[in-house]
Design an enzyme around this catalytic site. Sequence first.
Site, PDB file in Angstrom:
ATOM      1  N   PRO A   2      35.652  43.302  37.460  1.00  0.00           N
ATOM      2  CG  PRO A   2      36.649  44.983  36.255  1.00  0.00           C
ATOM      3  CD  PRO A   2      36.827  44.151  37.416  1.00  0.00           C
ATOM      4  CD  GLU A   3      32.007  38.129  35.829  1.00  0.00           C
ATOM      5  OE1 GLU A   3      31.459  37.439  34.953  1.00  0.00           O
ATOM      6  OE2 GLU A   3      31.768  38.019  37.038  1.00  0.00           O
ATOM      7  CE  LYS A  59      36.676  38.259  32.250  1.00  0.00           C
ATOM      8  NZ  LYS A  59      36.879  37.272  33.335  1.00  0.00           N
ATOM      9  NE  ARG A 271      37.261  32.746  41.522  1.00  0.00           N
ATOM     10  CZ  ARG A 271      37.142  33.710  40.618  1.00  0.00           C
ATOM     11  NH1 ARG A 271      37.319  33.442  39.355  1.00  0.00           N
ATOM     12  NH2 ARG A 271      36.835  34.925  40.992  1.00  0.00           N
TER      13      ARG A 271
END
Length: 282
Positions: A2-3, A59, A271
């Site tokens: 999750p961001e 977060k 990434r």
Amino acid sequence: MPELPEVEHVVRSLRRAVLSRTIVAAEVRLPKLVAPTSRAAFSRKIKGSRITAVSRRGKFILIELQNLSSAKSQVLVVHLRMTGRFMVLSLDDDLPKHAHAVFYLDDERRLVFNDQRQFGVMRLVAASRVSQTKGIEQLAPEPFSDDFTNDYLKQILNRSRRTLKTLLLDQTRVLGLGNIYASEALFRAGINPFVVAAELSSRRVPRLHQGIRDVLRAAISGNSSRRLNLESPEGFSYGEAFGKVWQVYDREGKPCYRCGTPIRRLTHGGRSTYWCPRCQRK
DNA sequence: ACCCTCACCTGCACGC
DNA sequence: TGCGTGCAGGTGAGGG
């Protein structure tokens, strides 16, 4: 995984599901989840606490607990990392495969923390010390706060020789984006991800600022329109399922929605970065 | 002070 | 079918 938008949604779902409940017992099945605290100490400290608030900082999820016997206020600080998830299950439901913590509530339900990759972390801290907690103390301003201004962003950019994409992932500089929304924010701003931060022209800074806020806002409202149901763990996933927020992410080779040019992907530092070579020229 | 690489894990999709 | 490779939404330690 999750961001910030997904964390925001988890927070709202937790409020609906467990606010005001009392934790009658806690069971930690993966020791490193709460390390360096021992599982026994963790359970002892949390047992008999009432959930009085749920919020987030960046977060990090903050679950405020009031200890009924000692009147002490503490906060359960949780970071989901890549695959952490909360679920609310009845006593009859089978636990999922990676249920690393189980909180028994006073209404015959269980709040379960499930985390396939075991990167998630949980810590109990005194309420007064949350902002000094490691990981939280250095965080950049909240992206929707008045502190996150064009001038702030400009200063941050000017001080860095990293690429924009890399910088946007640094939670101590810009808060809330992760690997997906960093690419998406840059696409919305029409800015190339590989531009060196300090070399971004001043007139483009407001566009980047806007792109960041827009993508986060869109993702939060997209998520909200399709409620995250903690009670049916199979029934939700993050990301694209919640609305068409992804315009470049995971779209390598597919036509840009704006100009039709094939979206490109490059991996660096392990990434992936996605961008449109035409809409986001250097 | 900054920035890069790697490590932490499981699981899935892919090509051979 | 199996096996090897690369990749997955995040961060932190350690070293240059």
